[in-house]
Design an enzyme around this catalytic site. Structure first.
Site, mmCIF file in Angstrom:
data_model
loop_
_atom_site.group_PDB
_atom_site.id
_atom_site.type_symbol
_atom_site.label_atom_id
_atom_site.label_comp_id
_atom_site.label_asym_id
_atom_site.label_seq_id
_atom_site.Cartn_x
_atom_site.Cartn_y
_atom_site.Cartn_z
ATOM 1 N N GLY A 103 32.030 -4.563 95.932
ATOM 2 C CA GLY A 103 30.468 -4.962 96.599
ATOM 3 C C GLY A 103 29.638 -4.305 95.580
ATOM 4 O O GLY A 103 28.669 -5.794 95.380
ATOM 5 N N SER A 177 19.782 0.803 100.627
ATOM 6 C CA SER A 177 20.518 -0.247 99.876
ATOM 7 C C SER A 177 20.618 0.200 98.407
ATOM 8 O O SER A 177 19.452 -0.503 98.162
ATOM 9 C CB SER A 177 21.130 -1.497 100.760
ATOM 10 O OG SER A 177 21.957 -1.614 99.368
ATOM 11 N N ASP A 330 28.638 6.604 101.836
ATOM 12 C CA ASP A 330 31.101 6.308 101.886
ATOM 13 C C ASP A 330 31.522 7.786 102.354
ATOM 14 O O ASP A 330 32.871 7.101 102.466
ATOM 15 C CB ASP A 330 30.691 6.342 100.405
ATOM 16 C CG ASP A 330 30.111 4.929 100.375
ATOM 17 O OD1 ASP A 330 30.276 4.017 101.375
ATOM 18 O OD2 ASP A 330 30.096 4.651 98.495
HETATM 19 C C1 S3P Z 1 26.414 1.778 95.858
HETATM 20 C C2 S3P Z 1 25.850 2.288 96.732
HETATM 21 C C3 S3P Z 1 26.011 1.924 98.342
HETATM 22 C C4 S3P Z 1 27.866 2.823 98.503
HETATM 23 C C5 S3P Z 1 28.686 1.698 97.465
HETATM 24 C C6 S3P Z 1 27.880 2.523 96.295
HETATM 25 C C7 S3P Z 1 26.199 1.740 94.972
HETATM 26 O O1 S3P Z 1 26.132 0.593 99.061
HETATM 27 O O2 S3P Z 1 27.692 2.207 100.203
HETATM 28 O O3 S3P Z 1 29.464 2.508 97.329
HETATM 29 O O4 S3P Z 1 26.611 2.156 93.752
HETATM 30 O O5 S3P Z 1 25.107 1.366 95.239
HETATM 31 P P1 S3P Z 1 24.431 0.000 99.626
HETATM 32 O O6 S3P Z 1 24.013 0.306 99.068
HETATM 33 O O7 S3P Z 1 24.674 -1.164 100.707
HETATM 34 O O8 S3P Z 1 24.313 0.542 100.788
#
Ligand code: S3P
Length: 446
Positions: A103, A177, A330
């Site tokens: 993601g 986020s 997380d």
């Molecule tokens: C992350 C942000 C978080 C986290 C993901 C890593 C990042 O997601 O859950 O594992 O590296 O920016 P969100 O920003 O969508 O909450």
């Protein structure tokens, strides 16, 4: 290679284990690793990276950086180098950028592509194809990018045509986020004007730190009760800089909680990043009565780190407030495991974002707890766990989610009966040596 069909799943069981004893260093932080590669791509010159996480998610980002014009190599002694294409000079990728399960990699790279006059197709595995991308595409289109194709509801696979000159932009993120914030800032890097992101609650700040480290002009100020306002001047000259990646607190969480719940244990976890925006789990576990000491506190690569010593503890339930969620977003699967062994009730508030992670984590946690005889409930966006000795004996569905797999394996180490996860393969996305590291401490798997 495509990752759309997950070919063969591999179940793994964790057996009731003796005391966990020893000293380990978890792999490099996933968030910092993705960003180190991406900033390497955008900077001119050689970015040398020490301690890069070599998990599948990060390797997908390295591959995407190559497709966009960077040279990325791993040196024999283990460090990595990226020779960047440079901000404004990315090349059009010849093929789909396949991010697998990642993601963060996919969303941050959407921001990068959206700020350049190139067209790129993004795809991922069955889990990533279910995750919402509209939250990223909405701001990026307001910055001038176009979405040429997308699956229903703003999902992967999708095609983005970037803007040649992203517009100056101010954006209020609808949820806290770091991925949304980072995508907007990365797109704004190539804008001739200023990009402002306002977030309702502070999310992890690795992008802001790395922007400053690579020479961009960026400021971050408090906004409202818990939020931040980040301001970035566009078109900086990004100069390659060395990056040291500290150990990932989200991976350290597994041996940490394993030590707290397994009688007689004492484990030291070296070099763990203690950035306050990532430290919610430590705060909560200490409130629960955990015997945790932070030793040898120091700075590494611009981040606070410490060696974390955890001993078996008698835990009690607590009420974890919603405003703490971004700093341990997380860690809820493993916190729920700790809560399952704690005396009394733990309430974890404000978990709506867990529904859109690598799996619907709220549902996956509750199902895994129930399968192992733990009393729990979901009320609105809160998870309630009533702890005590854990029976175990269940089979947990992991839904292509690495953290669900690792959390319930940790649970099995301290349960009366073994716990089986239906598939361990996704663990390689963030913590390829999870099993070996845990075995070194005395964990038993079969
Ligand atoms: C992350 C942000 C978080 C986290 C993901 C890593 C990042 O997601 O859950 O594992 O590296 O920016 P969100 O920003 O969508 O909450």
């Amino acid at each position: 290679m495509t990752s759309h069909s997950h070919s063969s799943s591999a179940p793994l069981s964790a057996l009731s284990s003796g005391p966990l004893i020893g000293r380990v260093r978890p792999p490099g932080d996933k968030s910092v690793s993705h960003r180190a590669l991406i900033f390497g791509l955008l900077a001119i010159g050689e970015t040398r990276i020490e301690g890069l996480l070599e998990g599948e998610d990060v390797l997908r980002t390295a591959e995407a950086c190559r497709a966009l014009g960077a040279r990325v190599v791993k040196h024999e002694e283990g460090s990595w180098s990226v020779w960047g294409a440079g901000l404004g000079s990315l090349v059009q990728p010849g093929d789909t950028l396949d991010f697998g399960n990642a993601g963060t990699g996919s969303r941050l790279m959407m921001g990068v592509v959206a700020g350049h006059p190139i067209v790129a197709r993004f795809d991922g595995d069955a889990s990533l194809r279910k995750r919402p991308m509209k939250r990223i595409l909405d701001p990026l289109t307001q910055q001038g990018a176009q979405v040429l194709e997308q699956a229903e509801g703003g999902r992967l696979p999708l095609v983005i045509a970037g803007a040649s000159e992203p517009l100056p932009f101010e954006y209020k993120t609808p949820v806290a986020s770091a991925q949304i914030k980072s995508a907007v800032l990365l797109c704004g890097l190539n804008s001739p004007g200023r990009t402002v992101v306002i977030e309702p609650e502070a999310s992890r700040d690795h992008t802001e730190k790395m922007l400053a480290h690579f020479g961009a002009k960026v400021t971050s100020d408090p906004h409202g009760a818990h939020g931040r306002k980040i301001t970035l001047e566009g078109r900086p000259e990004l100069r390659a800089r060395p990056v040291i990646v500290p150990a990932d607190p989200s991976s350290a969480a597994f041996p940490l909680v394993a030590a707290l719940i397994t009688p007689g244990s004492q484990v030291t976890i070296d070099g763990v990043m203690t950035n306050p925006l990532r430290a919610g789990l430590l705060t909560t576990l200490i409130e629960m009565g955990a015997d945790i000491a932070l030793e040898n506190r120091r700075e590494e690569g611009g981040e606070e780190v410490a060696d974390v010593v955890a001993r078996y503890s008698t835990l009690h339930g607590v009420d974890a407030p919603a405003e703490r969620a971004p700093s341990m977003i997380d860690e809820y699967p493993i916190l729920a495991v700790a809560a399952a062994f704690a005396k009394g009730e733990t309430r974890m508030r404000g978990l709506s974002e867990l529904r859109v992670k690598e799996s619907d984590r709220l549902a996956a946690i509750a199902a895994g707890l129930v399968a192992n005889g733990v009393d729990c409930a979901i009320i609105g966006d809160d998870l309630i766990v009533r702890g005590g000795p854990v029976r175990g004996g269940g089979v947990v569905e992991t839904h292509l989610d690495h953290r669900i797999a690792m959390s319930f394996l940790v649970m099995g180490l301290a349960s009366a009966n073994k716990i089986t996860v239906d598939d361990e393969t996704m663990i390689a996305t963030s913590f390829p040596d999870f099993k070996g590291l845990m075995q070194k401490l005395g964990a038993r798997f079969a």
